[in-house]
Structure formats: C-alpha cells, structure tokens
Design an enzyme around this catalytic site. Structure first.
Site, PDB file in Angstrom:
ATOM      1  N   ALA A   1       0.808  -1.221   0.000  1.00 33.56           N
ATOM      2  CA  ALA A   1       0.000   0.000   0.000  1.00 33.56           C
ATOM      3  C   ALA A   1       0.837   1.265   0.000  1.00 33.56           C
ATOM      4  O   ALA A   1       0.348   2.332  -0.373  1.00 33.56           O
ATOM      5  CB  ALA A   1      -0.939   0.009   1.204  1.00 33.56           C
TER       6      ALA A   1
ATOM      7  N   GLN B   1       4.878   3.235   1.507  1.00 33.26           N
ATOM      8  CA  GLN B   1       6.160   3.156   2.187  1.00 33.26           C
ATOM      9  C   GLN B   1       6.286   4.317   3.154  1.00 33.26           C
ATOM     10  O   GLN B   1       5.991   5.458   2.799  1.00 33.26           O
ATOM     11  CB  GLN B   1       7.319   3.193   1.185  1.00 33.26           C
ATOM     12  CG  GLN B   1       8.679   2.996   1.837  1.00 33.26           C
ATOM     13  CD  GLN B   1       9.771   2.799   0.805  1.00 33.26           C
ATOM     14  OE1 GLN B   1       9.487   2.766  -0.394  1.00 33.26           O
ATOM     15  NE2 GLN B   1      10.997   2.668   1.257  1.00 33.26           N
TER      16      GLN B   1
ATOM     17  N   GLY C   1       9.765   1.779   7.010  1.00 36.53           N
ATOM     18  CA  GLY C   1       9.407   0.476   6.480  1.00 36.53           C
ATOM     19  C   GLY C   1       8.308   0.553   5.443  1.00 36.53           C
ATOM     20  O   GLY C   1       7.761   1.620   5.154  1.00 36.53           O
TER      21      GLY C   1
ATOM     22  N   VAL D   1       4.524  -0.523   3.899  1.00 30.19           N
ATOM     23  CA  VAL D   1       3.169  -0.702   4.411  1.00 30.19           C
ATOM     24  C   VAL D   1       2.409  -1.593   3.432  1.00 30.19           C
ATOM     25  O   VAL D   1       2.422  -1.348   2.218  1.00 30.19           O
ATOM     26  CB  VAL D   1       2.457   0.650   4.594  1.00 30.19           C
ATOM     27  CG1 VAL D   1       1.052   0.440   5.137  1.00 30.19           C
ATOM     28  CG2 VAL D   1       3.261   1.557   5.526  1.00 30.19           C
TER      29      VAL D   1
ATOM     30  N   LYS E   1       2.741  -2.529   8.780  1.00 35.46           N
ATOM     31  CA  LYS E   1       4.013  -1.859   8.503  1.00 35.46           C
ATOM     32  C   LYS E   1       5.126  -2.839   8.833  1.00 35.46           C
ATOM     33  O   LYS E   1       5.318  -3.205   9.993  1.00 35.46           O
ATOM     34  CB  LYS E   1       4.146  -0.586   9.339  1.00 35.46           C
ATOM     35  CG  LYS E   1       5.350   0.262   8.960  1.00 35.46           C
ATOM     36  CD  LYS E   1       5.309   1.599   9.668  1.00 35.46           C
ATOM     37  CE  LYS E   1       6.441   2.490   9.214  1.00 35.46           C
ATOM     38  NZ  LYS E   1       6.402   3.806   9.870  1.00 35.46           N
TER      39      LYS E   1
ATOM     40  N   ASP F   1       7.291  15.377  10.713  1.00 32.98           N
ATOM     41  CA  ASP F   1       7.219  14.980   9.309  1.00 32.98           C
ATOM     42  C   ASP F   1       5.791  15.121   8.792  1.00 32.98           C
ATOM     43  O   ASP F   1       5.275  14.232   8.103  1.00 32.98           O
ATOM     44  CB  ASP F   1       7.728  13.548   9.132  1.00 32.98           C
ATOM     45  CG  ASP F   1       8.103  13.243   7.688  1.00 32.98           C
ATOM     46  OD1 ASP F   1       8.339  14.202   6.931  1.00 32.98           O
ATOM     47  OD2 ASP F   1       8.158  12.056   7.323  1.00 32.98           O
TER      48      ASP F   1
END
EC number: 2.7.11.1
Length: 971
Positions: free
Chosen positions: A686, A688, A692, A694, A710, A803
């Site tokens: 799905a 990133q 990691g 997803v 994840k 972020d």
C-alpha cells in the site's frame, strides 16, 4: 637595539632630533618620506659618558619617525560579503593617529594634509592585526594586505602596485602601530617576506651592540622569527583548513570534494553565493547530513540515512546493515567462545602439591583437553618459569603473591568465582596424609627448589618414556559436573621439567603423602602442548600466569584440610587472590576435587573471612590490566577476559552493539512475540513510510477485516530505538485523528510487524492528484481542522511529529482524517524542551530545521502551512527545484510566495501567514490555529470530504471489472 634607561642619564631631557640627512627620501611613486628609517637615525647613547646613577629600569620610548607620514595611491575594497567586489582607487595617507583615504591626492605642506576631508578615516588604535596577502590584489603583480579592526567590523583590503611600495607601507605600519601583529594568518610575519628580516639584519649594530632603528627593533621583538631576537620558530604548527568565502573571486574556499560536487551539479548560482554564502554553507551541511551517514546522539534516523556523516561507504543501508551484522555476530561469538584447548593443557605444576578445584565453566573444556594427552613432549620454558616461581615463592614468603604477579605483568581480569565441584573419594584418601605430613612437605619443598634445574633433563626423558603408559592407566570418576572427562589416572606420571621434584614413579625421592592424586590429570594434559607446535616463547599468557597461582594456592589448600579449621592468616588470604583471579579467568586444570571432607565441599573457595572477600574484590579490580602475552591469545579468551587497549571507535562500536542488544530485549517486552503469519494474509503493498513498507492485509480470524501492516527490517534500521519510540507513541496516542495502533509482532530478531487500521481513502497526496488539484477552501479548512486536532493532542503530550506532509495524512472511506508515520517523532522534556535534529522531508521543513537551530512543536505548524499550500497549488513550494537549491531557498527566502494569491480569500492568506512565520516567536501554535477564523468559519463536517474519495471508488470498480474480465477470458 641597546635599551636606554632613565638610570643611564645624568640630565633628564628630551633626546635631540635626528640629523636631517638621516631621514629617508620619499618615494616618488608615493612611498612617502617616512618609508626609509636608516640606522643613522638611531641614537646610540654611551653609558660610559652618561654614567649610572640609579637602579630604575624603566625604558624610554624613542619614536623618532612619529611625525613622518607615508602616502601613496592604492586600491582598496571592503572584505564584506554583501558589498561590491570592485577595487576602488584611493590615495592613502597614514599619520600618527589615523589612516586616511582620499579620492584625490591631497595637497601637502610640512608633512600635513591640507586637502579636503578624507573619504574614509580609520583610527590606528582600532587596528587589531594586519594580514599579509602577497601576490594577490588588483593586478597580477600587486601585493595586498588586510587591515583587521578590533570592533569586528569589515576588514579593509589594500592592494599596492609594486613590491617596493608594499614593503614601505609595512615599514610605516610597523612604525606607527608597534603593537599590531603583522604577518600571514595572524601569526606574525613569516620568512616568506625577506624584506622584514633583512630590515632587522641590515640596520646594523654599533660596537657589537645590536642597536637598530625603532622599525627594525620593533620587528625583531614582535614579528620576526629567529635571528638576533632569540625567538624560535613556531612549534607544532598546524594549518586547519576551513570553509570560507573569498569575495575577491566570488568563490568558496576550503570546500570538501563532496560539497564541490554538490554545488557543481546544483542550480545554486554565483549570485546566490554572493547574496548569502552563509546560507549556502548551512544548506550544504544539512544536505550532506540527510544524505550521508553521520548519526549523532539523540538523532532519529528512521528515514533513509538521516543524520549520517557524509560517507560513501555508509550511504547503502544494505551495506551498513550487513557490516553491522557481521561485527555484531563476531562479538557474540567472542562472548561464547571457549578458551583454546592448548590454553588449558599448557600448565604443569611446579611441584607436587594439591590442586585447586576446577571452575564450573571450564570442566567440559578440561575434559576435552585431557583426551589429547597421547602426544609427547614438553615446553622447556615451563620448567624455567616454574623454577623462577618456586624460588620466588620460597624467598618471599611474607610478600603478597599478588605483588609478584603484578611485577611480572601477568595479572588477568577476573570474574566472579564459580561454585566448586563436589568432592570425590580420592580427596578424602589423601587429605589426611597431607595434613599429617605438612611440616615435612615444607622442608622438602626447599629441597625441590634447589635441585630443580639439575633434574630438568632427567625428568623430561623419563616423562617421554611414561607418556604412553599414562594413556593406558585406569581412570577414576571425576566430579559429577565435569562433562568431558569421566576418569583420571590413578598413578602419577612424571612431571614436566620444572622446579618440582621427581614424582614417585620417576625419581628416587619418594613422596607418596605429598602428592595429591588430582595432579595426575594436569601432568598428563601437558602432552598436547608440544604436538600442537606451540613455541615456548609464545605460550599463552594464561599458561604462564597459572603457574604462580597454582603454587601459591597449594599451601593454602593444605591448611584447609580440616573442615572446622580457623580461617587462614592474612598472608594466606592474599595467596588466595591469584588463584581466584586465574580461576575466574577460566584457565585452570582438570582438577575437580576439593581438599575438604565430603560433608563440607564448599570450603576451598568459600572458607574466607570478610578480609579475604575484600582481597578478592581488589584482585578483580587490579587484574583488569592485561599482560603482554594475553594480547596474542585474546581471540581465544572469553569476552570478559583481558581487556586489550581499544580505540574510541572500537569502544563506540561495542557500545552500539550492546545498545542494539538492549534495544532488542526492550522491544521484546513491548511487542507480541507470537508468530503473526498465520493470523494475517498479505493482499498488496500500500505504500512506504519513513521506517518500512506498508502492506494491505486481512485478518483471517476476524472476517477478513482489512488492516495495514508496517513491515520493518530491524537490521536496516540505524537507530532501532526509534522503532520502540514509534510503537510507544502510537500506543500512547490513541486519538480519532491519529491512525489507530492495533498490535505489533517481532519475528525472530530482525523483522517487526506493526498492525494498524487501514485507511481506505489513501493519502492526501493521492487525493490532491486525483482531484485535479481542485480542493476548495472549505475542504482545505476541514482537512486542516482535523489535522490540527491530531497535532494538538500530540503537542499537549509534548510530542513533535516532525514529518507532517500530505503523504502522512490519511483518509478513510468516511472522510476521517488521521495522522500517520511516527518514525520521526520526538518527545520534549523539561530538561530538553527543544530539539536541533535534522529530520523530516526537505520541502516541508521549517527554516530553523534547515539552519540547524533549536526548534520546538511549531515546526509542525510550519509543515502544516506547507501542506495547505499543497492543497491550494497541488505541490509544495520549490518542488521543481533540486533538493539542494530548495533547501537554500527555504533558508533564505523565508515565507514562500503563493503563485496566485489573488484567487484566495483573506482568511486563508492570514492563516498561512501565521503558519509560515519565519520568526518562531510569532508563529501560531495549534491552539491558536484552532481558534483562527479560517478554521472556525470555513471548516465543515467530514462528510463533506466524501466527494474527494469518488476517484477511489471508481478506481476500485475499474479494478474489479478488469479482474472479472480477465477471469472470464481465462475460463
């Protein structure tokens, strides 16, 4: 120059003026009349004619040329990075107090300037130092020097046309400013300027006295190196190259090759450099950090090699992880590695004495070593070592054996003593005899010491004859806990050539009651040494060291024959220390029988007073210094053995490895250790995240409920503690606007699964792109409102997301907006209420992050403002710029400009203005933004976001139709 003191003068009066002919002629080219200060201008006063009348030593300053001036045409420019870089032609005049610059040559009369007001007047007392810049300036033949002021103002660069004028000006500055340092790199004049040294030497000496002009005298005292001044050259001189900006050429100096390459391939122009070179340097540092491998303490590195030092070898995460795995695996093997068999089997007793019990962790190794006793031979040096040891032990009975060991540099670090083995029947058989003949044993020990060297060759020969006989002798059971050996020989074979006496089978001296049967094992195990090719000079440090502890322990062991005997005296307590140090190290013999009766087997190690226990602790502390012979055999010792001197880099790696092991252990307490593979079925990838990939998955036992997994490879994570941080934050941050955390699983030691709720709508980035960038202000306000509620929840917990961007804001099928990806989050504390870590995605970063300044929760507010521009314009500012140029623009431009602000309402523009305020003090908080009119009046219900998800529904229908078509065609 001869010093003139007031005590040398009879009549105190001013010195007479110099003769008219002594003054140097002025330079027609503008050198000035004061340029030459010859030796005839110096006044030399004879002490014989003046006499000595007092003891005062205060010198009189003779500044003869102070009334003279130096003048001439020069080219001048400021050293500022924001000013013009053209050289300006000026007429420069240096007087007693000022340095003046004129646009035109002033009229002069009697040495004074009668012209107009100078264009620039610089006081001489403000000059801090003068830096020489030879072979540079206005033209190829020009010479330059830099005047650095004391008040931190801009430096003045002065370029002189000819070399003669250049030297004349330096003489003038030396005369007018005697305390100012003149030279290259602020360190005085170097030998590369020979005129200044010649001036000192050619100004001569009279009558053997080094009497020179004030100019040369000052040069010799404050500037020159070597010569008559008696000042030596610089010692341990280092030239540290640093990054700077040369305004003359408009280029940077001292740039690393990596930075040069970045600038060459970037879109940062020369105008950008000249406009703000400091910002360029900051951007280069930042860009190198986020793309290199320099992890600093407390810096999250959950994103591709964030905060790593620029190192090409570390840029590859796979290479980094594989290297780290190899080092970590080697370290773990080092911990569990047993001592080499030769280490255990190289020991021979120096005399026939009872043996200490074998430490628990070495019993199996001793057994395996005993199986190699078929080979013959011995180490000649063993006898020498034993002889020396026995002699020292006999002559220094009252000296602590620990001191002897320390003098030999043979101490080995110790660990806690293991429990002794249970006693065997052979121990009981001979313990009474040893107790009865203890006095006789002491007498014969001296005889053995005297005769050891003479019997060395004889014992070696006899031992070789008996080597095979020892293999065939019946054996008796060892203690129950010794794994590798089940029997020991009943007959004692001859000993190695050493200080010990011949045994019962090898010599005419019969000592049946003095030899403990357990010695038979150790004497047999030494056969393996010579067959393995071990050189006498390369004997393991453990092998050499054991000799002394063994001898020192034997006497104490005899004195512990009776179980109820009082504690040994202090000297014997000290004798116990070397044995303990050695035994804890794991290099003991295959001896398992204590000398105590069967009903009290613990006494040999545990029958100690409190002082003896303190001695053990002291031994453990002192013995941390490794012996020289231990270093060669370090790989064969346990990790806790002798500590070899390690570099700071090695120690740092060890701390990191230990830290990783601790993190894995901590992680196991946080996550679910159950195997998740039978519980979930992976459907597709799905997306990133920062740490990691997803995947979309289904819960098999929950009606195929869709969830997001994840998946992270811990070996590829430079900072594993961030994973724990992310899990704990998600567990502790349950909120309707934060992606719900369900569970986490650790598969093995390197694969982690984090289970989260699935957001069917996808990321905000996909929504913006698939709606043709046509979000209205109401939809923008609603998304900002929902995101702000999640951020407010985090900020109240003093957590910074760091972020925030459209990729990390997800929507579900009902229009719920939630924040995800906590790989970069950080928690502020009272002790650390700000951060300075460079993390995040460059285009959404706040200026304070790019400039590597401290920041707080308001960096998320800036990122929210950039995300709002994304929803307005379809992309963040500077997205079309390459990353380095984008970082530069963020650092220099401040608040970004909107492409079409006229199409926006005032409320959204005001909202953006307080989100994107460069000054953090005036940037709004999440609480203030939630009260803003744009949020209050424009935001709506989440159901109004449903139209934005129509593209997703159409996409799913198209995929289903395509799948059905393919299935039908296949059928």
């Amino acid at each position: 120059m001869t010093s003139i003191y007031t005590s040398d003068l009879k009549n105190h009066r001013r010195a007479p003026p110099p003769p008219n002919g002594a003054a140097g002629s002025g330079s027609g080219s503008g050198s000035g009349s004061g340029s030459g200060s010859g030796s005839l201008a110096n006044i030399v006063t004879s002490s014989n004619s003046l006499g000595v009348t007092a003891n005062q030593t205060k010198p009189i300053q003779l500044n003869i040329n102070s009334s003279k001036r130096q003048s001439g045409w020069v080219h001048v420019k400021d050293d500022g990075i924001f000013t013009s870089f053209r050289w300006n032609k000026r007429f420069m005049v240096i007087n007693d107090k000022t340095l003046n610059f004129y646009k035109q040559e002033p009229y002069s009369s009697d040495g004074n300037s009668n012209s107009n007001t100078p264009d620039l007047s610089f006081p001489l007392y403000l000059i801090n130092n003068i830096n020489l810049k030879p072979n540079s300036g206005y033209s190829k033949t020009s010479q330059s020097f830099e005047i650095v002021p004391k008040n931190n103002n801009k430096s003045i660069l002065i370029s002189v046309k000819t070399n003669n004028d250049y030297l004349d000006w330096l003489d003038a500055f030396t005369t007018k400013c005697p305390l100012v340092q003149i030279g290259e790199n602020n360190s005085g004049v170097s030998s590369s300027h020979p005129h200044l040294q010649i001036q000192h030497l050619t100004n001569g000496s009279l009558n053997g006295n080094s009497s020179s002009s004030p100019t040369s005298g000052l040069l010799s005292s404050s500037v020159l190196t070597g010569g008559n001044s008696g000042v030596s050259g610089p010692i341990n001189f280092t030239h540290k190259v640093h990054v700077g900006f040369d305004p003359a050429s408009g280029n940077f100096t001292g740039l690393p090759d990596t930075w040069k390459s970045l600038l060459q391939h970037s879109k940062i122009t020369n105008e950008d450099w000249k406009k703000d070179p400091v910002a360029v340097i900051e951007v280069l540092e930042f860009y190198s950090d986020i793309n290199g491998g320099n992890s600093a303490a407390g810096t999250p590195i959950g994103s591709p090699m964030i905060n790593s030092k620029t190192n090409n070898n570390n840029n590859d995460p796979n290479n980094y992880s594989s290297t780290k795995n190899n080092v970590q695996e080697a370290n773990l093997q080092e911990w569990v590695k047993p001592p080499a068999k030769s280490t255990v089997s190289q020991f021979k007793p120096s005399r026939a004495a009872p043996k200490p019990p074998t430490p628990y962790h070495l019993t199996q190794l001793n057994g395996s070593s005993h199986q190699h006793t078929s080979s013959s031979g011995s180490l000649p040096s063993s006898g020498n070592n034993n002889n020396n040891n026995s002699t020292n032990n006999n002559n220094t009975k009252n000296v602590s054996p620990l001191n002897n060991l320390m003098n030999k540099s043979e101490l080995i670090p110790a660990r806690r003593a293991p429990p002794p083995p249970t006693s065997g029947t052979s121990s009981d058989t001979y313990s009474n005899k040893n107790h009865q003949d203890r006095s006789g044993y002491e007498q014969q020990r001296q005889q053995r010491t005297d005769s050891s060297q003479q019997q060395q060759q004889q014992k070696q020969h006899q031992y070789q004859q008996k080597s095979q006989q020892q293999q065939q002798q019946p054996q008796q059971p060892l203690s129950s806990h010794q794994g590798g050996t089940s029997h020991i020989p009943k007959q004692v074979p001859p000993t190695l050539p050493s200080s010990g006496p011949p045994t019962q089978a090898a010599s005419g001296k019969s000592m049946p009651s003095k030899i403990h049967p357990d010695l038979k094992i150790q004497q047999g195990t030494n056969n393996y040494i010579k067959s393995s090719g071990t050189d006498a000079n390369q004997v393991d440090g453990d092998a050499k060291q054991f000799i002394k502890p063994f001898n020192l322990q034997s006497k104490k062991s005899q004195q512990q024959l009776a179980s109820k005997q009082p504690s040994p005296p202090s000297s014997q307590q000290q004798q116990q220390k070397p044995m303990t140090s050695h035994g804890l190290m794991g290099t003991s013999h295959s001896v398992t029988k204590p000398l105590n009766p069967v009903n009290d087997p613990i006494k040999p190690l545990n029958l100690k007073s409190s002082k003896s226990k303190e001695a053990l602790n002291e031994t453990s502390g002192v013995s941390k210094t490794p012996s020289p012979t231990d270093k060669s055999n370090k790989p064969t010792a346990p990790a806790s053995g002798p500590a070899v001197t390690k570099t700071a880099k090695q120690l740092k790696k060890e701390r990191e490895r230990l830290n990783d092991l601790q993190i894995i252990a901590k992680l196991k307490t946080v996550v679910n250790n159950q195997d998740p593979k039978p519980l979930f079925r992976i459907v597709e990838k799905a997306g990133q995240g920062a740490s990691g990939n997803v995947y979309l998955a289904e819960m098999i036992k929950d009606n195929n409920r869709k969830i997001a997994i994840k998946q992270m490879d811990l070996d590829a994570q430079p900072r594993k503690e961030l994973i724990i941080n992310e899990i704990l934050v998600m567990k502790d941050s349950q909120h309707k606007n934060i992606v719900n955390f369900l569970d986490s699983y650790l598969i093995g030691d390197n694969e982690l699964w984090v289970i989260m709720e699935y957001m069917q709508g996808g990321s905000l980035t996909e929504i913006i792109e698939n709606n043709d960038f046509k979000l209205n202000e109401k939809q923008i306000a609603t998304i900002c409102f929902e995101t702000l509620k999640g951020l407010q929840h985090l900020h109240k917990k003093h957590i910074i997301h760091r972020d925030i961007k459209s990729d990390n804001v997800l929507l579900d099928a009902y229009g719920n907006v939630k924040i995800t990806d906590f790989g970069f989050c950080a928690k502020l504390t009272d002790q650390r209420n700000k951060r300075a870590t460079m993390v995040g995605t460059p285009y959404w970063m706040a200026p304070e992050v790019v400039k590597q300044k401290e920041y707080d929760e308001k960096v998320d507010v800036w990122s929210l403002g950039i995300m709002t521009i994304e929803m307005i314009e379809g992309e963040p500012p500077y997205l079309n710029e390459e990353p380095l140029k984008a970082l530069y623009l963020i650092a220099t431009n401040g608040t970004p400009k909107l492409k079409k602000p006229e199409l926006l309402s005032n409320s959204i523009k005001k909202f953006l203005s307080i989100c994107l305020c460069v000054d953090v003090r005036y940037r709004a908080s999440t609480d203030e933004l939630l009260e803003h009119s744009f949020i209050q009046h424009k935001s709506g219900k989440i159901e109004e976001l449903a139209p934005l998800l129509e593209w997703k529904k159409q996409q799913q229908k198209h995929q289903q139709h395509k799948q059905e078509t393919s299935d039908t065609g296949f059928a």
